[in-house]
Enzyme design. Structure first.
Site, PDB file in Angstrom:
ATOM      1  N   ARG A  84       0.869  -1.199   0.000  1.00 22.97           N
ATOM      2  CA  ARG A  84       0.000   0.000   0.000  1.00 22.97           C
ATOM      3  C   ARG A  84       0.897   1.238   0.000  1.00 22.97           C
ATOM      4  O   ARG A  84       1.802   1.345   0.812  1.00 22.97           O
ATOM      5  CB  ARG A  84      -0.867  -0.027   1.256  1.00 22.97           C
ATOM      6  N   ARG A 143      -1.786   7.027   9.306  1.00 25.85           N
ATOM      7  CA  ARG A 143      -1.876   6.446   7.953  1.00 25.85           C
ATOM      8  C   ARG A 143      -1.971   7.540   6.874  1.00 25.85           C
ATOM      9  O   ARG A 143      -1.935   8.719   7.172  1.00 25.85           O
ATOM     10  CB  ARG A 143      -3.126   5.549   7.876  1.00 25.85           C
ATOM     11  N   LYS A 169      -3.788   1.846  14.687  1.00 32.22           N
ATOM     12  CA  LYS A 169      -3.798   2.720  13.511  1.00 32.22           C
ATOM     13  C   LYS A 169      -4.480   4.056  13.830  1.00 32.22           C
ATOM     14  O   LYS A 169      -5.353   4.129  14.706  1.00 32.22           O
ATOM     15  CB  LYS A 169      -4.493   2.030  12.346  1.00 32.22           C
ATOM     16  N   LYS A 221      -6.061   7.695  11.811  1.00 31.75           N
ATOM     17  CA  LYS A 221      -6.443   8.166  10.474  1.00 31.75           C
ATOM     18  C   LYS A 221      -6.917   9.622  10.479  1.00 31.75           C
ATOM     19  O   LYS A 221      -7.736   9.983  11.308  1.00 31.75           O
ATOM     20  CB  LYS A 221      -7.549   7.273   9.921  1.00 31.75           C
ATOM     21  N   CYS A 245     -15.296  -3.255  -0.525  1.00 31.29           N
ATOM     22  CA  CYS A 245     -13.908  -3.479  -0.104  1.00 31.29           C
ATOM     23  C   CYS A 245     -13.338  -4.648  -0.905  1.00 31.29           C
ATOM     24  O   CYS A 245     -14.060  -5.351  -1.605  1.00 31.29           O
ATOM     25  CB  CYS A 245     -13.846  -3.782   1.389  1.00 31.29           C
ATOM     26  N   CYS A 260      -7.934 -10.814   1.000  1.00 31.42           N
ATOM     27  CA  CYS A 260      -8.038 -10.383   2.399  1.00 31.42           C
ATOM     28  C   CYS A 260      -8.196 -11.584   3.335  1.00 31.42           C
ATOM     29  O   CYS A 260      -9.169 -12.337   3.228  1.00 31.42           O
ATOM     30  CB  CYS A 260      -9.204  -9.427   2.582  1.00 31.42           C
ATOM     31  N   CYS A 296     -16.441  -8.238   5.783  1.00 33.44           N
ATOM     32  CA  CYS A 296     -16.439  -8.506   7.227  1.00 33.44           C
ATOM     33  C   CYS A 296     -16.716  -7.194   7.942  1.00 33.44           C
ATOM     34  O   CYS A 296     -16.743  -6.127   7.315  1.00 33.44           O
ATOM     35  CB  CYS A 296     -15.099  -9.125   7.659  1.00 33.44           C
ATOM     36  N   CYS A 344     -13.903  -1.649   5.967  1.00 29.53           N
ATOM     37  CA  CYS A 344     -12.969  -0.942   5.081  1.00 29.53           C
ATOM     38  C   CYS A 344     -13.665  -0.120   3.996  1.00 29.53           C
ATOM     39  O   CYS A 344     -13.095   0.833   3.483  1.00 29.53           O
ATOM     40  CB  CYS A 344     -11.992  -1.923   4.450  1.00 29.53           C
TER      41      CYS A 344
HETATM   42 FE1  SRM Z   1      -9.030  -1.787   6.018  1.00 31.20          FE
HETATM   43  C1  SRM Z   1      -7.723  -4.361   7.737  1.00 31.20           C
HETATM   44  C2  SRM Z   1      -8.209  -3.285   3.150  1.00 31.20           C
HETATM   45  C3  SRM Z   1      -9.686   1.089   4.422  1.00 31.20           C
HETATM   46  C4  SRM Z   1     -10.814  -0.682   8.740  1.00 31.20           C
HETATM   47  N1  SRM Z   1      -8.052  -3.488   5.554  1.00 31.20           N
HETATM   48  C5  SRM Z   1      -7.549  -4.415   6.418  1.00 31.20           C
HETATM   49  C6  SRM Z   1      -6.714  -5.484   5.691  1.00 31.20           C
HETATM   50  C7  SRM Z   1      -5.303  -5.009   5.674  1.00 31.20           C
HETATM   51  C8  SRM Z   1      -6.865  -6.928   6.238  1.00 31.20           C
HETATM   52  C9  SRM Z   1      -5.879  -7.422   7.258  1.00 31.20           C
HETATM   53  O1  SRM Z   1      -5.653  -6.759   8.291  1.00 31.20           O
HETATM   54  O2  SRM Z   1      -5.358  -8.510   7.043  1.00 31.20           O
HETATM   55  C10 SRM Z   1      -7.381  -5.386   4.311  1.00 31.20           C
HETATM   56  C11 SRM Z   1      -6.515  -5.824   3.135  1.00 31.20           C
HETATM   57  C12 SRM Z   1      -7.388  -6.417   2.051  1.00 31.20           C
HETATM   58  C13 SRM Z   1      -6.722  -6.576   0.755  1.00 31.20           C
HETATM   59  O3  SRM Z   1      -6.534  -7.741   0.319  1.00 31.20           O
HETATM   60  O4  SRM Z   1      -6.405  -5.582   0.096  1.00 31.20           O
HETATM   61  C14 SRM Z   1      -7.892  -3.970   4.330  1.00 31.20           C
HETATM   62  N2  SRM Z   1      -8.846  -1.187   4.167  1.00 31.20           N
HETATM   63  C15 SRM Z   1      -8.583  -1.975   3.093  1.00 31.20           C
HETATM   64  C16 SRM Z   1      -8.794  -1.234   1.792  1.00 31.20           C
HETATM   65  C17 SRM Z   1      -7.828  -1.649   0.687  1.00 31.20           C
HETATM   66  C18 SRM Z   1     -10.253  -1.439   1.355  1.00 31.20           C
HETATM   67  C19 SRM Z   1     -10.588  -1.028  -0.058  1.00 31.20           C
HETATM   68  O5  SRM Z   1     -11.181  -1.865  -0.729  1.00 31.20           O
HETATM   69  O6  SRM Z   1     -10.306   0.099  -0.462  1.00 31.20           O
HETATM   70  C20 SRM Z   1      -8.626   0.210   2.299  1.00 31.20           C
HETATM   71  C21 SRM Z   1      -7.198   0.666   2.284  1.00 31.20           C
HETATM   72  C22 SRM Z   1      -7.072   2.044   2.798  1.00 31.20           C
HETATM   73  C23 SRM Z   1      -5.706   2.665   2.658  1.00 31.20           C
HETATM   74  O7  SRM Z   1      -5.307   2.937   1.536  1.00 31.20           O
HETATM   75  O8  SRM Z   1      -5.073   2.907   3.696  1.00 31.20           O
HETATM   76  C24 SRM Z   1      -9.077   0.060   3.742  1.00 31.20           C
HETATM   77  N3  SRM Z   1      -9.985  -0.071   6.536  1.00 31.20           N
HETATM   78  C25 SRM Z   1     -10.244   0.955   5.680  1.00 31.20           C
HETATM   79  C26 SRM Z   1     -11.211   1.844   6.251  1.00 31.20           C
HETATM   80  C27 SRM Z   1     -11.827   3.052   5.578  1.00 31.20           C
HETATM   81  C28 SRM Z   1     -11.102   4.332   5.900  1.00 31.20           C
HETATM   82  O9  SRM Z   1      -9.973   4.325   6.421  1.00 31.20           O
HETATM   83  O10 SRM Z   1     -11.673   5.388   5.622  1.00 31.20           O
HETATM   84  C29 SRM Z   1     -11.558   1.320   7.492  1.00 31.20           C
HETATM   85  C30 SRM Z   1     -12.650   1.856   8.428  1.00 31.20           C
HETATM   86  C31 SRM Z   1     -12.276   3.080   9.149  1.00 31.20           C
HETATM   87  C32 SRM Z   1     -11.579   2.753  10.421  1.00 31.20           C
HETATM   88  O11 SRM Z   1     -10.363   2.592  10.402  1.00 31.20           O
HETATM   89  O12 SRM Z   1     -12.252   2.612  11.442  1.00 31.20           O
HETATM   90  C33 SRM Z   1     -10.758   0.116   7.656  1.00 31.20           C
HETATM   91  N4  SRM Z   1      -9.180  -2.406   7.975  1.00 31.20           N
HETATM   92  C34 SRM Z   1     -10.017  -1.864   8.906  1.00 31.20           C
HETATM   93  C35 SRM Z   1      -9.969  -2.673  10.096  1.00 31.20           C
HETATM   94  C36 SRM Z   1     -10.769  -2.418  11.394  1.00 31.20           C
HETATM   95  C37 SRM Z   1     -10.042  -1.554  12.337  1.00 31.20           C
HETATM   96  C38 SRM Z   1     -10.769  -1.426  13.649  1.00 31.20           C
HETATM   97  O13 SRM Z   1     -10.866  -0.313  14.154  1.00 31.20           O
HETATM   98  O14 SRM Z   1     -11.208  -2.425  14.193  1.00 31.20           O
HETATM   99  C39 SRM Z   1      -9.082  -3.737   9.819  1.00 31.20           C
HETATM  100  C40 SRM Z   1      -8.689  -4.890  10.771  1.00 31.20           C
HETATM  101  C41 SRM Z   1      -7.709  -4.472  11.813  1.00 31.20           C
HETATM  102  O15 SRM Z   1      -7.105  -3.403  11.780  1.00 31.20           O
HETATM  103  O16 SRM Z   1      -7.528  -5.283  12.727  1.00 31.20           O
HETATM  104  C42 SRM Z   1      -8.624  -3.550   8.481  1.00 31.20           C
HETATM  105 FE1  SF4 Z   2     -11.025  -7.433   4.425  1.00 33.07          FE
HETATM  106 FE2  SF4 Z   2     -13.014  -6.994   6.080  1.00 33.07          FE
HETATM  107 FE3  SF4 Z   2     -11.532  -4.967   5.226  1.00 33.07          FE
HETATM  108 FE4  SF4 Z   2     -13.169  -6.116   3.571  1.00 33.07          FE
HETATM  109  S1  SF4 Z   2     -13.773  -5.044   5.426  1.00 33.07           S
HETATM  110  S2  SF4 Z   2     -11.024  -5.628   3.124  1.00 33.07           S
HETATM  111  S3  SF4 Z   2     -13.119  -8.218   4.213  1.00 33.07           S
HETATM  112  S4  SF4 Z   2     -10.821  -6.607   6.500  1.00 33.07           S
END
Ligand code: SRM
Ligand code: SF4
Length: 569
Positions: free
Chosen positions: A75, A144, A208, A210, A429, A435, A474, A478
C-alpha cells in the site's frame, strides 16, 4: 496491591523491534519460504505491506501438501491521493512486472498492489522510490495516509487543503530508517534514541490512526469515520481555518457489543497555522491515553468514548497550551463523487471516472488499465484518486482535452460514469481472495448484486436517484459500510447482514435490518422498500431518512446506540 496491566502482544514486539527492524531483512532474504514469521508480519505493516495468501487456491494447495500461495499486498503512502503521470506509469509497470497486473484504488485514496511475492518486494519498492513514492506508515500503529477532498471545482481551496494533508503526513511520519535499510539497502547510521522517534517513541501508537481534510459541501472523505478530521471553513475563496472532529471509526466484531462503529464529534475550530500542531497533539493524546491492553478497544474512537468528547478536548487543550475556538457553521451535502467533466475557474478541465471496486484492470469490455496508462503518457496535469475508489484525471488544458478524450474513447472508458446513480454511489472493499479477514465476497460480488437491484430501481423510476450502497466482506468496515444508506456486511460465505438508514452525506450510522441474509434473497428483501421509497417519499427525502421515518429501522444517533433498538433480525 496494584493490579498488573497486561499489554497486548504487539506492545513488547514494537519495543523489542529496534525501531521496526526485527528480523525482517533476514526473513525477506530467505528464499526457502514465501512467508515471514508472525512477528515480522506485524512489523512489515509499518512499512506498508501485509502478508496474504490466495484464498481461492488454499484448499487445492492443502490437498497437494503445498505451502499456501503467499504473496504481499503493498500500500502506497500518497497524501491527498495526488499522483503525477510519471508516478502513475511507474505503478502501472510495477503492477505488471511484480504484482498481479492490477492497480487497486483504495478507500484512502491510494494504490494497493496485490500478489507481490517475497522475492519481488525490494524490486517493487526500489522502483517506487525512483519516482519518489514510498509505503512508509501506509499500515501499522501509526498515522496512515492523510486523505483529502478530491473535488476539482474548488481548485484554489483544494490546493491549500492538499498542502495541509501533505504537511500533516510529513510531520507525523515515523523517523526510523528501518524502511530505507531493509528495502533500499541504505547503510545503518547509529543515532540517539530521542532522535529516532521524537513523536512516537519505541511503542508507536496503540493502534492505527487516520486523518482527513474535507471541504464542504463534499464529504467524499467521510469525516465521521475518521480518527481526526479538519473541515475547511472557506470565506471569500480562502480557507480561514478548520473545524476539528475526533473519534470516528468503523471497525467492529460481530456479536461483540462493546465494539461498534462511531461517528466523530465536533470539538472546535483552529486557524490554518495551528492545524499541524493540532494533528500532532491529538495523536499524542491518543498515544498516551489509548488502550494498549486490548487491540479491539485501542482505536481513538474508544478513547474519545471513554473520556467523552468534552474530556478529550480538555486534555487536548492541555497538550496544545491554548484553547480551540468554537466550531463554525458548515454544511455537507453528499459523500459520493461528482462524475464527468468539470471546468474550473482557470479554464482547466477535470474528468472524474467511475472505477468499479477501485480496481484498475483490463477486461475485454473495458481495458481501463491500458487506457489510463495511455493517457498518463501524454497527460500534463495530474491524477487524483478519490476516497470512494474513483479516479480524477485532473488539470487538462483546452488543447489537450480532445487528445485525451480520443484515448479514453478508444479504450472504451470515456463514459465509465454513465451508469445508474446506485452504482455510482457504491463502494466494495477488496475481501476475497486476498483479504485474510474476509468472511464473504465484496468486490467480486457487489457489481452483480447492483445489476439485480438496478432492475428494481429502474422500474421504480429511480435510475438517477443517488442512494449510497456499500459492501464489505467482514465488519472491519474498510468500505465504510456503516455510513451507507444500504450497507451489506459479510457474516459467512454468501451471507450478509443488511443495514439500513445511514445518512446520505455520511452524517449518521445505519442500523441492522436483517441478519445473515442469503445473497440470493437480498433483491427480494429490498425490492418492496425501494418501491415504497419511489412512491411515498417526501420531496427531496433521502432513502436513509425514508427508511427511518417509515419504521424499517430505528435511527442510530451515536456509535454507542448502534447495537440498540434492533427490532427484527
Ligand atoms: Fe481496512 C484491515 C483493506 C480502508 C478498517 N483493511 C484491512 C486489511 C489489511 C486486512 C488485514 O488486516 O489482514 C485489508 C486488506 C485487504 C486486501 O486484500 O487488500 C484492508 N482497508 C482496506 C482497503 C484496501 C479497502 C478497499 O477496498 O479500499 C482500504 C485501504 C485504505 C488505505 O489505503 O489505507 C481500507 N480499513 C479501511 C477503512 C476506511 C477508511 O480508512 O476510511 C476502514 C474503516 C475506518 C476505520 O479505520 O475505522 C478500515 N481495515 C479496517 C480494520 C478495522 C479496524 C478497527 O478499528 O477495528 C481492519 C482490521 C484491523 O485493523 O484489525 C482492516
Ligand atoms: Fe477485508 Fe473486512 Fe476490510 Fe473487507 S472489510 S477488506 S473483508 S478486513
Amino acid at each position: 496491591m496494584s493490579k498488573e496491566i497486561k499489554l497486548s502482544a504487539n506492545e513488547p514486539l514494537k519495543i523489542n523491534s529496534d525501531y521496526l527492524r526485527g528480523t525482517l531483512a533476514e526473513e525477506i532474504a530467505d528464499t526457502s519460504t514465501g512467508s515471514i514469521a508472525a512477528d515480522s508480519q506485524q512489523l512489515s505493516k509499518f512499512h506498508g505491506m501485509y502478508l496474504q495468501d490466495d484464498r481461492d487456491v488454499r484448499k487445492e494447495r492443502r490437498q497437494k501438501k503445498l505451502e499456501k500461495a503467499f504473496s504481499f499486498l503493498i500500500r502506497v503512502r500518497l497524501p491527498a491521493g495526488v499522483a503525477s503521470p510519471q508516478q502513475w506509469l511507474a505503478m502501472d509497470r510495477i503492477a505488471d512486472e511484480y504484482a498481479n497486473g492490477t492497480l487497486k484504488i483504495t478507500t484512502r485514496q491510494t494504490w494497493q498492489l496485490h500478489g507481490v511475492i517475497k522475492n519481488n518486494l525490494k524490486s517493487s519498492i526500489q522502483a517506487m522510490d525512483k519516482v519518489l513514492l514510498d509505503c512508509i506508515a501506509a499500515c501499522g500503529d501509526v498515522n496512515r495516509n492523510v486523505i483529502c477532498n478530491a473535488n476539482p471545482h474548488l481548485s484554489d481551496v483544494h490546493s491549500e487543503a492538499v498542502e495541509l494533508s501533505r504537511n500533516i503526513s510529513e510531520h507525523l511520519l515515523p523517523q526510523s530508517r528501518a524502511y530505507h535499510e531493509i528495502f533500499l539497502d541504505e547503510e545503518k547510521v547509529i543515532s540517539s534514541e530521542e532522535e529516532i522517534e521524537p513523536l512516537y517513541g519505541k511503542t508507536y501508537l496503540p493502534r492505527k490512526f487516520k486523518i482527513n481534510v474535507a471541504i464542504p459541501p463534499g464529504n467524499d472523505t467521510d469525516i465521521y469515520a475518521q480518527c481526526l478530521s479538519f473541515i475547511a471553513i472557506v470565506e471569500a475563496e480562502k480557507i480561514v481555518g478548520y473545524n476539528v472532529t475526533v473519534g470516528g471509526g468503523m471497525g467492529m466484531t460481530h456479536g461483540k457489543e462493546n465494539t461498534f462503529p462511531r461517528t466523530a464529534d465536533l470539538i472546535g475550530f483552529v486557524t490554518p497555522d495551528k492545524a499541524v500542531d493540532v494533528a500532532e497533539k491529538v495523536m499524542l493524546v491518543q498515544r498516551d491515553f489509548g488502550d494498549r491492553t486490548d487491540r479491539k478497544q485501542s482505536r481513538l474512537k474508544y478513547t474519545v468514548e471513554r473520556m467523552t468528547a468534552g474530556g478529550f478536548r480538555d486534555k487536548l487543550e492541555q497538550y496544545l497550551g491554548y484553547q480551540l475556538e468554537p466550531a463554525r457553521d458548515f454544511t455537507f451535502e453528499y459523500n459520493g463523487d461528482r462524475f464527468g467533466w468539470v471546468q474550473d475557474d482557470k479554464g482547466n478541465h477535470h474528468l472524474t471516472l467511475f472505477v468499479p471496486g477501485g480496481r484498475v484492470c483490463d477486461t475485454p469490455s473495458s481495458p481501463m488499465k491500458s487506457g489510463i496508462a495511455a493517457v498518463a503518457k501524454i497527460h500534463k496535469g495530474e491524477f487524483r484518486m478519490t476516497a470512494n475508489q474513483n479516479l480524477v484525471i485532473a488539470n487538462i488544458s483546452d488543447e489537450q482535452r480532445p487528445e485525451i478524450e480520443a484515448i479514453l474513447k478508444e479504450y472504451k472508458i470515456l463514459n465509465s460514469h454513465e451508469r445508474s446513480a446506485l452504482r455510482l454511489n457504491s463502494i466494495a472493499c477488496v475481501a476475497l481472495p486476498t483479504c485474510g479477514l474476509a468472511l464473504a465476497e465484496a468486490e467480486r460480488y457487489l457489481p452483480d448484486l447492483i445489476t439485480e437491484l438496478e432492475e428494481v430501481v429502474e422500474e421504480a423510476g429511480l435510475k438517477h436517484d443517488a442512494i449510497t450502497i456499500r459492501m464489505t466482506g467482514c465488519p472491519n468496515g474498510c468500505g465504510r459500510p456503516f455510513l451507507a444508506e444500504i450497507g451489506f456486511v459479510g457474516r459467512a460465505p454468501g451471507k450478509y447482514n443488511v443495514y439500513l438508514g445511514g445518512g446520505f452525506h455520511g452524517q449518521r450510522l445505519n442500523k441492522l435490518y436483517r441478519q445473515s441474509v442469503l445473497a440470493g434473497d437480498i433483491k427480494e428483501l429490498l425490492s418492496p422498500i425501494i418501491r415504497a421509497y419511489a412512491k411515498e417519499r417526501n420531496e427531496g427525502e433521502r432513502f436513509g431518512d425514508f427508511v427511518i421515518r417509515n419504521g424499517y429501522v430505528k435511527e442510530t444517533t451515536a456509535g454507542n446506540n448502534f447495537h440498540a433498538n434492533v427490532e427484527q433480525v
